[in-house]
Design an enzyme around this catalytic site. Structure first.
Site, PDB file in Angstrom:
ATOM      1  N   GLY A  41       0.830  -1.199   0.000  1.00  0.00           N
ATOM      2  CA  GLY A  41       0.000   0.000   0.000  1.00  0.00           C
ATOM      3  C   GLY A  41       0.864   1.248   0.000  1.00  0.00           C
ATOM      4  N   CYS A  42       0.405   2.275   0.655  1.00  0.00           N
ATOM      5  CA  CYS A  42       1.115   3.554   0.730  1.00  0.00           C
ATOM      6  C   CYS A  42       2.542   3.376   1.209  1.00  0.00           C
ATOM      7  CB  CYS A  42       0.354   4.480   1.677  1.00  0.00           C
ATOM      8  SG  CYS A  42       1.268   5.927   2.197  1.00  0.00           S
ATOM      9  N   PHE A  43       3.511   3.816   0.404  1.00  0.00           N
ATOM     10  CA  PHE A  43       4.893   3.608   0.821  1.00  0.00           C
ATOM     11  C   PHE A  43       5.288   4.483   2.005  1.00  0.00           C
ATOM     12  CE2 PHE A  43       6.197   5.825  -3.480  1.00  0.00           C
ATOM     13  CZ  PHE A  43       5.616   7.027  -3.096  1.00  0.00           C
ATOM     14  N   TRP A  44       4.577   5.589   2.229  1.00  0.00           N
ATOM     15  CA  TRP A  44       4.863   6.397   3.409  1.00  0.00           C
ATOM     16  C   TRP A  44       4.722   5.568   4.686  1.00  0.00           C
ATOM     17  CZ3 TRP A  44       0.932  10.850   2.124  1.00  0.00           C
ATOM     18  CH2 TRP A  44       1.403  11.618   1.033  1.00  0.00           C
ATOM     19  N   TYR A 187      -3.240  12.017   6.897  1.00  0.00           N
ATOM     20  CA  TYR A 187      -3.076  10.623   6.470  1.00  0.00           C
ATOM     21  C   TYR A 187      -2.048   9.917   7.355  1.00  0.00           C
ATOM     22  CZ  TYR A 187      -2.373   6.627   3.353  1.00  0.00           C
ATOM     23  OH  TYR A 187      -2.301   5.362   2.838  1.00  0.00           O
TER      24      TYR A 187
END
Length: 208
Positions: A41-44, A187
């Site tokens: 998912g979101c790499f952050w 987020y």
């Protein structure tokens, strides 16, 4: 990343610390410095988790699965490529193993039962995948997924794909270490921070 994205997914009956260990692993004899490329998912969020672990030397957010020409954030987010948002984890195999990184991946970093999405982040760019650099990594990941499914650690089947790593493309500079630099961003506060908190709770003996 959608600001309304949720980290809530399929609940599992085991705490992360109770997850089975891989029954096969890769030791430092394969090299003291090794790398793993994972998509969750979101790499952050995935990057934020792995930066906490002792033995992790560096974490770089990026893209894998398609060409260098399409490895930019705007194009990847359009959903028109085969890229996934990934992190490359460089680690000291004398301190932490590929298998341990996988255990954290499946128990904390993301929900591996969500197909081509994580929460409200939808699209193949958010798929769950292990991009293996060699046959040893492929075998360890394949066996571990089978073990987790057999143990029914999730009520749904794990959909993580195993994909050969052809190339890793670093993401734009502003994505790197994003969670640490923007802790109050909505987020990050809603999705990344709870994952880091879970890691610190259940893997306290593995932290830097």
């Amino acid at each position: 990343m959608s600001l309304v994205s949720s980290s809530r997914g399929s609940a599992h009956p085991l705490t992360p610390a109770e997850f089975p260990d891989p029954d096969q692993d890769i030791g430092p004899e394969a090299g003291a410095r090794q790398s793993a490329v994972l998509a969750g998912g979101c790499f952050w969020c995935v990057e934020a988790v792995y930066r906490q672990l002792d033995g992790v030397l560096d974490v770089v957010s990026g893209y894998a699965g398609d060409s260098a020409a399409t490895a930019d954030y705007q194009t990847v987010c359009s959903g028109t490529t085969n890229h996934a948002e990934v992190v490359r984890i460089d680690f000291d195999a004398r301190k932490i193993s590929f298998g341990t990184l996988l255990k954290v991946f499946f128990s904390v970093a993301h929900d591996p039962t969500q197909l081509n999405r994580q929460g409200n982040d939808v699209g193949r760019q958010y798929r769950s995948a292990v991009f293996y650099a060699n046959e040893a990594q492929r075998v360890v990941a394949e066996r571990y997924i089978a073990r987790l499914d057999a143990a029914k650690v999730y009520p749904d089947k794990i959909v993580t794909t195993l994909e050969k790593l052809d190339a890793f493309h670093p993401a734009e500079a502003y994505h790197q270490d994003y969670a640490a630099r923007h802790p109050t961003q909505p987020y990050i506060a809603a999705v990344a921070a709870p994952k880091v908190e879970k890691l610190r709770r259940y893997y306290a003996d593995r932290l830097k």
